[in-house]
Design an enzyme around this catalytic site. Structure first.
Site, PDB file in Angstrom:
ATOM      1  N   ASP A 164      -5.409   7.484   4.148  1.00 26.46           N
ATOM      2  CA  ASP A 164      -4.923   6.423   4.250  1.00 26.46           C
ATOM      3  C   ASP A 164      -5.606   6.005   5.417  1.00 26.46           C
ATOM      4  OD1 ASP A 164      -3.477   4.056   4.181  1.00 26.46           O
ATOM      5  OD2 ASP A 164      -1.733   4.744   5.184  1.00 26.46           O
ATOM      6  N   GLU A 165      -5.778   4.601   5.636  1.00 29.15           N
ATOM      7  CA  GLU A 165      -6.351   3.936   6.855  1.00 29.15           C
ATOM      8  C   GLU A 165      -7.983   4.352   6.827  1.00 29.15           C
ATOM      9  OE1 GLU A 165      -5.201   1.187   8.052  1.00 29.15           O
ATOM     10  OE2 GLU A 165      -2.919   1.462   8.337  1.00 29.15           O
TER      11      GLU A 165
ATOM     12  N   LYS B 172       0.595  -1.138   0.039  1.00 30.16           N
ATOM     13  CA  LYS B 172      -0.027  -0.069  -0.076  1.00 30.16           C
ATOM     14  C   LYS B 172       0.888   1.184   0.052  1.00 30.16           C
ATOM     15  CE  LYS B 172      -1.308   1.393   4.068  1.00 30.16           C
ATOM     16  NZ  LYS B 172      -2.125   1.392   5.158  1.00 30.16           N
ATOM     17  N   THR B 173       1.778   1.216   0.856  1.00 26.03           N
ATOM     18  CA  THR B 173       2.683   2.408   0.893  1.00 26.03           C
ATOM     19  C   THR B 173       3.479   2.850  -0.285  1.00 26.03           C
ATOM     20  OG1 THR B 173       2.898   2.038   3.117  1.00 26.03           O
ATOM     21  CG2 THR B 173       4.316   3.692   2.395  1.00 26.03           C
TER      22      THR B 173
ATOM     23  N   ARG C 192       0.671  -8.800  11.098  1.00 28.94           N
ATOM     24  CA  ARG C 192       1.904  -7.721  11.231  1.00 28.94           C
ATOM     25  C   ARG C 192       3.162  -8.813  11.158  1.00 28.94           C
ATOM     26  NH1 ARG C 192       0.196  -3.918   9.889  1.00 28.94           N
ATOM     27  NH2 ARG C 192      -1.639  -5.297   9.110  1.00 28.94           N
TER      28      ARG C 192
ATOM     29  N   GLN D 233      -9.498  -4.598   8.675  1.00 31.49           N
ATOM     30  CA  GLN D 233      -8.660  -3.851   9.658  1.00 31.49           C
ATOM     31  C   GLN D 233      -9.198  -2.826  10.428  1.00 31.49           C
ATOM     32  OE1 GLN D 233      -4.311  -3.806   8.704  1.00 31.49           O
ATOM     33  NE2 GLN D 233      -4.815  -4.378   6.724  1.00 31.49           N
TER      34      GLN D 233
END
Length: 761
Positions: free
Chosen positions: A216-217, A31-32, A602, A247
């Site tokens: 984002d998020e 994503k980043t 993670r 998430q």
DNA sequence: CGCGAGCTCTTTTTT
DNA sequence: AGAGCTCGCG
């Protein structure tokens, strides 16, 4: 930019330039990389000016990392010009410039939870003396909820009960404005007000400023944030949102997953891209994550997959107690260290902060370098808050909350009764406390002693305020600590606690120095206001050090991070999924499931999951059974280990069907967990009061090593002569054989076990 | 007015 | 178990 760096959907998202874009970004799907490439593309190929791009991230740390990556692609000077930060820090910045129309000056302060509480407590005392309807915490929770839904005091309060709360809300807001202060929610709400007020020219100024907006998020945005976003992009619609509904873990603070799920309804032209290939984790870990999230009822359809190798199996380890669990964590950390593994890549997760202490003690005793994220924050410590209150009240004299905090710290003979009379005078004469201080001599209610002391305090502050115009922020802090006698009084205590406070103040000084150096290096002036704002808005993840130590944190804090080795502790029913005082509904259980998904995803290389048989927490010992999420793990991806023989356990544990490989791969049902021991257990005959409660069936057979009191556990049904049928919420440890139980009609009661009998329905 | 002892109360997750 | 609070004493 259709380079080999990006896979097809990644490239599709990165090359999108105009109109709304929704990116479903599965865990570890790069994503980043997509976000940074997209911004780079906008700047380098589309000619968008960097300062006209706003990127909203979940943490300041994420913003910083994004900027660093962009710096590598575009050069630091360009990356610096991009607006990148959290909703809160972005709004704070905007309000410094445009806050006048909503009643703020440039030097407004941001009140944290503690400050809010002291303000509300004061309001309740003043206006609602003795009214038991209002507890500060509840009032604040309610006000926060209204603010997160963009409601003003006039918009809420349907019934009488809520009307009362709304009145407090109105008073609270009035006080905040009088103090030139905002709370966290105000940062978003007030900015949103500016934007949605058609008559306010500042709204258009802000709108025109940002040509492209990226969030984002996105699954963790709340209603005000959504509203703000919509009015921000209403002209150009150049909006890119990135998130993953799986998430979404912040509904408890107002986040609404429908923002992402319903995005296409509000933006019908939106292009939708799904990033489904996971590059981060081994196939075993991805498989485990998918198996845990699969039973979730409401999910946006998508398929996370990976081309990575299977990797090590996931280890599920059963232990007796939380101390053993901590010892296991230590042994894994040691092993890693001895194998030359970088400890930066090792993390220990838990559901709640209270679990960290035992782990911390064990690591410290074994000399394993670690850092803890969360819990008691540095800037929340009393001495640090005191020092900051001095600085804040110097910068913003109207901040009554800060003034009250320091008015008698260190002790200068201004006691409670003096303070009461003084605040009454200030309120009556309609002044801020600082202003009232200069009239201390005129307060009729006070005798000469207190008057003199107040006046002297006023002079002290005036002197410091004068010095503030000449001194750098760090020098001002030194002056404050010296001239107020704060340092001297701590030295005089001559205790280890006082020494540690002095050290913390020294650390604060150091962090202020670092700030000055950093800001000046960027060519900006290091103002006190800027430092205070940063302090208010940093979180612990932002502060995480990049040192060679293992990291301890809650699963919530871990969102957005990744580690080679993850030790996920406390995987027991009631702990994870967590169950506090009340039962939880399906929606809350779903969120726990997503939280478990976040935890698992993670991990890059290795995942170790631990659970214990009994855990001492909140002063009581609880018997524990493995989490239903362990039961969801795919058989082939897991090895089970245990330091003790498996003990009997409830066979009808909901959602948990196999432990130690007993029954294999049956997909567990996923029912609400409110009755771990299963419904409709036949009721043993009630015992006479005074008889001991010894219903074997209610307790764990293998629990003879518990302690002397009978083995009631949270969830056990009980009967009391007076209160009737109830349910145990906590078991009191120690010598007294007591439990806390909830009795319908009576509420929570602490009762001696000997007055209880087993009670079915 | 200030300090200390005992009491209660709470005990998810955080910008 | 721990923090925060209230009450009573010096």
């Amino acid at each position: 930019m259709s380079s080999p760096d990006l896979n097809p959907p990644q490239a599709e998202a990165a090359l999108h330039t105009h109109g709304p874009l929704l990116v479903f970004a599965g865990a570890g799907s790069g994503k980043t990389r997509v976000i940074t490439y997209r911004i780079a593309n906008l700047i380098a190929r589309q000619g968008v000016a960097p300062y006209r791009i706003l990127a909203v991230t979940f943490t300041n740390r994420a913003a910083k990392e994004m900027r660093e990556r962009l710096g590598k692609l575009l050069g630091d000077s360009i990356a610096r010009d991009i607006w990148a930060g959290t909703f809160h820090s972005t709004c704070a910045k905007l309000l410094r410039q445009y806050g006048e129309s909503v009643g703020l000056t440039r030097s407004f302060v941001i009140y944290d939870t503690q400050d809010q509480k002291s303000l509300v407590t004061r309001i309740l005392k003043e206006h609602y003396e003795g009214d038991a309807r209002f507890a500060p915490k509840q009032v604040l929770a309610w006000i926060g909820k209204q603010k997160q839904e963009a409601k003003s005091p006039d918009d809420c309060g349907e019934n009488t009960f809520e009307r009362g709360y709304a009145d407090v809300y109105a008073l609270y807001d009035k006080q905040l404005r009088a103090c030139n202060a905002v709370d966290f929610d105000d940062l978003i709400l007030l900015t949103s007000r500016i934007l949605s007020d058609a008559k306010n020219p500042d709204g258009d100024r802000i709108r025109n400023r940002f040509e492209h907006v990226l969030i984002d998020e996105f699954q963790d945005t709340n209603a005000v944030q959504y509203k703000l976003m919509r009015s921000l992009v209403s002209k150009h619609q150049n909006l890119c949102v990135v998130g993953d509904d799986d998430q979404s873990i912040y509904s408890w603070r107002g986040a609404d997953v429908r923002n992402i799920r319903g995005f296409e309804r509000d933006f019908p032209d939106a292009k939708v891209v799904k990033l489904e290939q996971n590059y981060r984790s081994t196939a075993h870990i991805v498989g485990a994550a998918l198996a845990v999230i699969a039973p979730s009822r409401t999910r946006e359809p998508k398929e996370l997959w990976t081309a990575n190798e299977a990797g090590e199996p996931i280890e599920v380890i059963g232990l007796e107690t939380e101390r053993e669990e901590a010892a296991l964590v230590v042994s894994y950390a040691k092993q890693a260290r001895e194998a030359g593994v970088d400890l930066r890549g090792v993390a220990v997760f838990y559901r709640i902060n209270a679990q960290s202490r035992v782990l911390e003690e064990a690591l410290r005793a074994s000399n394993i370098p670690y850092q803890i994220v969360g819990g008691m924050k540095f800037f929340d410590r009393a001495e640090v808050k005191d020092a900051l209150s001095y600085l804040r009240v110097l910068d913003n004299p109207k901040s009554d909350v800060d003034l009250l905090r320091i008015i008698n710290t260190p002790a200068r003979g201004i006691g409670d009764s003096t303070v009461d009379k003084f605040t009454t005078y200030a309120a009556f004469s309609g002044q801020s406390l600082t202003d009232a201080l200069s009239e201390a001599d005129a307060i009729a209610d006070l005798s000469s002693g207190p008057r003199k002391k107040l006046a002297a305090f006023g002079k002290l502050l005036a002197k410091l305020r004068d010095e503030a115009t000449r001194l750098s922020p760090s020098d001002l802090l030194s002056a404050v600590l010296d001239e107020t006698g704060y340092r001297t009084s701590l030295r005089a205590e001559n205790s280890p606690e006082a020494d540690s406070r002095l050290e913390n103040l020294q650390e604060l000084f150091g962090s202020l120095r670092d700030f000055e150096a950093e800001v000046q290096a960027a060519g900006e002036p290091a103002t006190l206001a800027a430092f205070l704002e940063r302090v208010s808005l940093v979180n612990d993840v932002d502060q995480m050090e990049d040192a060679a130590r293992i990291t301890l944190m809650t699963v919530h804090s871990a969102k957005g991070l990744e580690f080679n080795l993850v030790l996920l502790t406390g995987m027991e029913e009631e702990m994870f999924p967590y169950r506090g005082f009340d039962d939880r509904d399906d929606a809350q259980l779903e969120e726990e499931r997503r939280l478990a998904y976040v935890a698992i995803t993670r991990a890059r290389q290795r995942l170790v999951i631990t659970h214990v048989q009994r855990r001492q927490i909140f002063g009581t010992t609880r018997a524990c059974v493995p989490s239903r999420f362990i039961g969801n793990l795919p058989h082939e991806a897991v090895v089970h280990r245990s330091t003790s023989a498996p003990r009997p356990r409830y066979v009808d544990q909901p959602g948990y069907s196999s432990y130690g490989g007993a029954t294999g791969t049956r997909r567990p049902s996923d029912q609400p967990w409110s009755h771990p021991q299963g419904p409709a257990r036949p009721a043993p005959p009630p015992l006479a009061p005074g008889e001991r409660f010894v219903d074997r069936e209610f307790f764990d057979e293998g629990a003879s090593d518990f302690d002397e009191s009978p083995k009631l556990r949270p969830g056990s049904a009980v009967f009391h002569e007076r209160f009737g049928h109830g349910k145990v919420s906590a078991v009191g440890g120690g010598a007294e054989p007591v439990v806390t139980a909830f009795f319908p009609g009576w509420g929570e009661k602490k009762v001696l076990i000997k007055f209880l009998s087993a009670g079915g329905r």
